[in-house]
Scaffold this motif. Structure first.
Motif, PDB file in Angstrom:
ATOM      1  N   TYR A   1       0.637  -1.182  -0.060  1.00 28.43           N
ATOM      2  CA  TYR A   1      -0.393   0.166   0.321  1.00 28.43           C
ATOM      3  C   TYR A   1       1.197   0.829   0.158  1.00 28.43           C
ATOM      4  N   THR A   2      -0.002   2.544  -0.676  1.00 24.96           N
ATOM      5  CA  THR A   2       1.187   3.862  -0.605  1.00 24.96           C
ATOM      6  C   THR A   2       0.590   4.615   0.159  1.00 24.96           C
ATOM      7  N   GLY A   3       0.183   5.432  -0.165  1.00 23.98           N
ATOM      8  CA  GLY A   3      -1.010   6.493   0.610  1.00 23.98           C
ATOM      9  C   GLY A   3      -0.806   7.510   1.353  1.00 23.98           C
ATOM     10  N   GLY A   4      -1.130   8.335   2.022  1.00 21.64           N
ATOM     11  CA  GLY A   4      -0.327   8.986   3.474  1.00 21.64           C
ATOM     12  C   GLY A   4      -0.772   8.249   4.895  1.00 21.64           C
TER      13      GLY A   4
ATOM     14  N   LYS B   1      -3.127   4.941   5.288  1.00 20.62           N
ATOM     15  CA  LYS B   1      -3.145   4.864   4.030  1.00 20.62           C
ATOM     16  C   LYS B   1      -4.217   4.934   3.256  1.00 20.62           C
ATOM     17  N   GLY B   2      -4.484   6.657   3.699  1.00 26.08           N
ATOM     18  CA  GLY B   2      -5.115   7.477   2.939  1.00 26.08           C
ATOM     19  C   GLY B   2      -4.891   7.350   1.636  1.00 26.08           C
ATOM     20  N   GLY B   3      -6.170   7.291   0.438  1.00 24.41           N
ATOM     21  CA  GLY B   3      -6.402   7.302  -0.521  1.00 24.41           C
ATOM     22  C   GLY B   3      -5.343   6.119  -2.125  1.00 24.41           C
ATOM     23  N   CYS B   4      -5.092   5.248  -1.071  1.00 17.25           N
ATOM     24  CA  CYS B   4      -4.053   3.930  -1.857  1.00 17.25           C
ATOM     25  C   CYS B   4      -4.845   3.470  -2.075  1.00 17.25           C
TER      26      CYS B   4
ATOM     27  N   ASP C   1       2.762   9.072   9.514  1.00 14.93           N
ATOM     28  CA  ASP C   1       2.532   9.953   9.134  1.00 14.93           C
ATOM     29  C   ASP C   1       3.377  11.003   8.915  1.00 14.93           C
ATOM     30  N   LYS C   2       4.654  10.605   8.628  1.00  7.95           N
ATOM     31  CA  LYS C   2       5.603  11.465   7.884  1.00  7.95           C
ATOM     32  C   LYS C   2       5.088  12.021   6.505  1.00  7.95           C
ATOM     33  N   GLY C   3       4.034  11.746   5.648  1.00  7.82           N
ATOM     34  CA  GLY C   3       4.352  12.035   4.518  1.00  7.82           C
ATOM     35  C   GLY C   3       3.557  10.776   3.716  1.00  7.82           C
ATOM     36  N   GLY C   4       3.391  11.092   2.564  1.00  7.30           N
ATOM     37  CA  GLY C   4       2.682   9.753   1.875  1.00  7.30           C
ATOM     38  C   GLY C   4       3.041  10.604   0.301  1.00  7.30           C
ATOM     39  N   GLY C   5       2.361   9.140  -0.678  1.00  6.04           N
ATOM     40  CA  GLY C   5       2.518   9.026  -1.737  1.00  6.04           C
ATOM     41  C   GLY C   5       1.854   8.026  -3.048  1.00  6.04           C
ATOM     42  N   GLY C   6       2.212   8.667  -3.886  1.00  7.89           N
ATOM     43  CA  GLY C   6       1.166   7.231  -5.218  1.00  7.89           C
ATOM     44  C   GLY C   6       1.334   6.967  -6.345  1.00  7.89           C
ATOM     45  N   THR C   7       0.535   6.425  -7.153  1.00  5.06           N
ATOM     46  CA  THR C   7       0.980   6.051  -8.269  1.00  5.06           C
ATOM     47  C   THR C   7       0.157   5.812  -9.078  1.00  5.06           C
ATOM     48  N   ILE C   8       0.521   5.296 -10.197  1.00  2.32           N
ATOM     49  CA  ILE C   8      -1.064   4.916 -11.049  1.00  2.32           C
ATOM     50  C   ILE C   8      -1.529   3.712 -10.816  1.00  2.32           C
ATOM     51  N   ALA C   9      -1.141   2.419  -9.824  1.00  2.00           N
ATOM     52  CA  ALA C   9      -1.791   1.128  -9.267  1.00  2.00           C
ATOM     53  C   ALA C   9      -2.999   2.161  -8.783  1.00  2.00           C
ATOM     54  N   LYS C  10      -3.719   2.901  -8.257  1.00  2.00           N
ATOM     55  CA  LYS C  10      -5.485   3.071  -7.631  1.00  2.00           C
ATOM     56  C   LYS C  10      -6.109   3.077  -9.178  1.00  2.00           C
TER      57      LYS C  10
END
Ligand code: MN
Ligand code: MN
Length: 486
Positions: free
Chosen positions: A392-395, A398-401, A432-441
């Motif tokens: 999982y990615t997200g912020g 797991k927000g938005g992943c 809770d240090k940050g987050g990110g995402g990819t094209i996965a979702k």
């Protein structure tokens, strides 16, 4: 170091049980033979050349298309009207506005049973020009910019930049401008304040020390020779561009000028075990994915149709008609289905997508001992430990992943284990240090099983990112195994 006596000591029950139950994190270099190391070095050389050739999404797409055409891939559009159905082993591609592409080797099983996909992105953080960029200030010609993707502004000041531009002139002619890549070329730069006067600047937050609006590119300083003309430095610059490329100031407004670091990819470290360069994210995954599909194309037809998609705009949210949120990918699967025999229907397309599997081939943040407070070392990826699986990615929370399903993670792990491919997990930093995402979702939303899977990177999104050569090669082997066996 243990003595010989200790080494011969019989293992205790607890030691044997530990070996059986504990997961191990090994450095893959330990297990490579001399032959493996040669392969790793060769692959890295080819990758570096490709990286230097493809510094923008357009260039990487063009270089990839060259490889595909040489390997006998045909434009799918030319095969859609008339002609028979696609057959196992057929090689097809579709380019999307020169900025993204998708290709496939048709498998023995019908596409409705699902296809195997590697999806990477070929855009990277950079500095773009505004619509009306050119101005003169204090007898310097400057270019106003808007940065692209998530950057730390201060990293882009005081380094040599090259420009990669595409301009469509009013007469319709397409002009491609690349300056700063050849040894003899001039380069560009964003100036920074000298330390002597930077007392106030150095007190600012890093995000404000170099403001986005102040990322102005120094582009000229010589006035046009005419005592009566105004803005003579700007005029001189436009006169040079006009003579060489036939463009006028208005042509900037629809053009795509991308400023990227002017340096080339280099071996890094006394041991040459790493590669430093611009745009590893995400070309260090896109290139192994391309190589994997080319190898599939050269061999026996795969069981399932093998697909590689290279997308644009990931760094700004994957929107637009060249990004992963567009219908481009779905349409290509529909094209394949329409030529697979049987009646094409929307339902068949939905079933094909539901039955498909994808690795979202994207990078992960490698553990950095200089910033250990930001990583959870137990869950961070590390150089040399192989291809990274990111469930999982997200912020925060797991927000938005898009979280990969346990069943699918297990299948991917099994394929890697079966092929002796070193792999590791990699979560993105401490909670809770940050987050990110990819094209996965975006692909998962279509029903496809998706797992993020790629390479550990240091200094991600900086002008000079670093990866391990071992991981690059391991990732290529992992992608191959996935396309053949998932
Ligand atoms: Mn990425
Ligand atoms: Mn990125």
């Amino acid at each position: 170091m243990g003595s010989a006596g200790e080494e011969q000591e019989k293992k205790t029950e607890g030691q044997i049980l530990s070996e059986k139950l504990f997961s191990s994190r090994k450095n893959s270099w330990d297990s490579f033979s001399a032959g493996d190391e040669e392969e790793i070095a060769r692959f890295a050389e080819e990758y570096k050349q490709f990286l230097d050739r493809g510094k923008t999404e357009r260039e990487f797409t063009a270089a990839s298309l060259d490889l595909l055409r040489k390997a006998g891939f045909a434009d799918i559009e030319a095969r859609l009207d008339g002609g028979g159905n696609f057959r196992p082993g057929d090689r097809l591609y579709q380019a999307n506005r020169g900025k993204s592409l998708i290709c496939a080797v048709i498998g023995k099983e019908p596409a409705v049973a699902g296809v195997n996909i590697l999806g990477a992105h070929v855009d990277s953080p950079r500095i773009d020009l505004k619509s009306n960029p050119l101005y003169e200030e204090s007898e310097l010609a400057l270019l106003d910019t808007q940065y692209y993707g998530g950057i730390k502004n201060y990293q882009w000041a005081a380094i040599p930049l090259a420009v990669h531009g595409v301009v469509i002139r009013e007469d319709g002619a397409k002009v491609e401008i690349t300056i700063g890549e050849d040894e003899g070329d001039p380069v560009f730069t964003i100036t920074d304040l000298l330390p002597h006067l930077a007392r106030e600047q150095m007190q600012k937050k890093a995000s404000e020390a170099v403001a986005g609006e102040d990322l102005n590119i120094l582009a000229g300083s010589k006035p046009y020779k005419d005592s009566k003309a105004k803005d003579k430095v700007k005029l001189n610059l436009l006169s040079i561009l006009n003579k060489k490329y036939g463009i006028v100031e208005q042509d900037f407004c629809g053009a795509e000028f991308e400023f990227v670091p002017a340096f080339k990819a280099r071996d890094l470290g006394f041991d040459r075990s790493m590669i430093g360069g611009y745009g590893h994210d995400d070309r260090c995954c896109a290139y192994p994915a391309m190589r994997a599909v080319l190898d599939i194309a050269a061999g026996e037809a795969p069981a399932k149709t093998a697909v590689v998609v290279l997308t644009d705009k990931e760094e700004i949210g994957s929107a637009g008609n060249t990004g992963a949120q567009s219908r481009f990918f779905e349409n290509f699967i529909a094209y394949i289905l329409s030529k697979s025999g049987g009646q094409y229907s929307d339902l068949a397309l939905r079933r094909a997508l539901d039955n498909s599997s994808m690795l979202s081939a994207d990078v992960n943040s490698a553990f950095d001992p200089n910033y250990d407070g930001f990583y959870d070392k137990k869950n961070a990826s590390a150089f040399g430990r192989g291809i990274v699986l990111t469930k999982y990615t997200g912020g925060s929370g797991k927000g938005g992943c898009s979280e990969a399903n346990a069943e699918f993670c297990c299948r991917v792990q099994a394929v890697l284990n079966r092929n002796n491919i070193p792999w590791q997990t990699g979560d993105l930093g401490k909670v809770d240090k940050g987050g990110g995402g990819t094209i996965a979702k975006y692909v998962a939303n279509l029903g496809v099983e998706v797992l993020d899977c790629g390479i550990a990177v240091l200094s991600m999104h900086s002008p000079f990112e670093v990866i391990s050569k071992a991981d690059l090669y391991t990732t290529y082997r992992g992608y191959m195994a996935f396309l053949r066996e998932i």
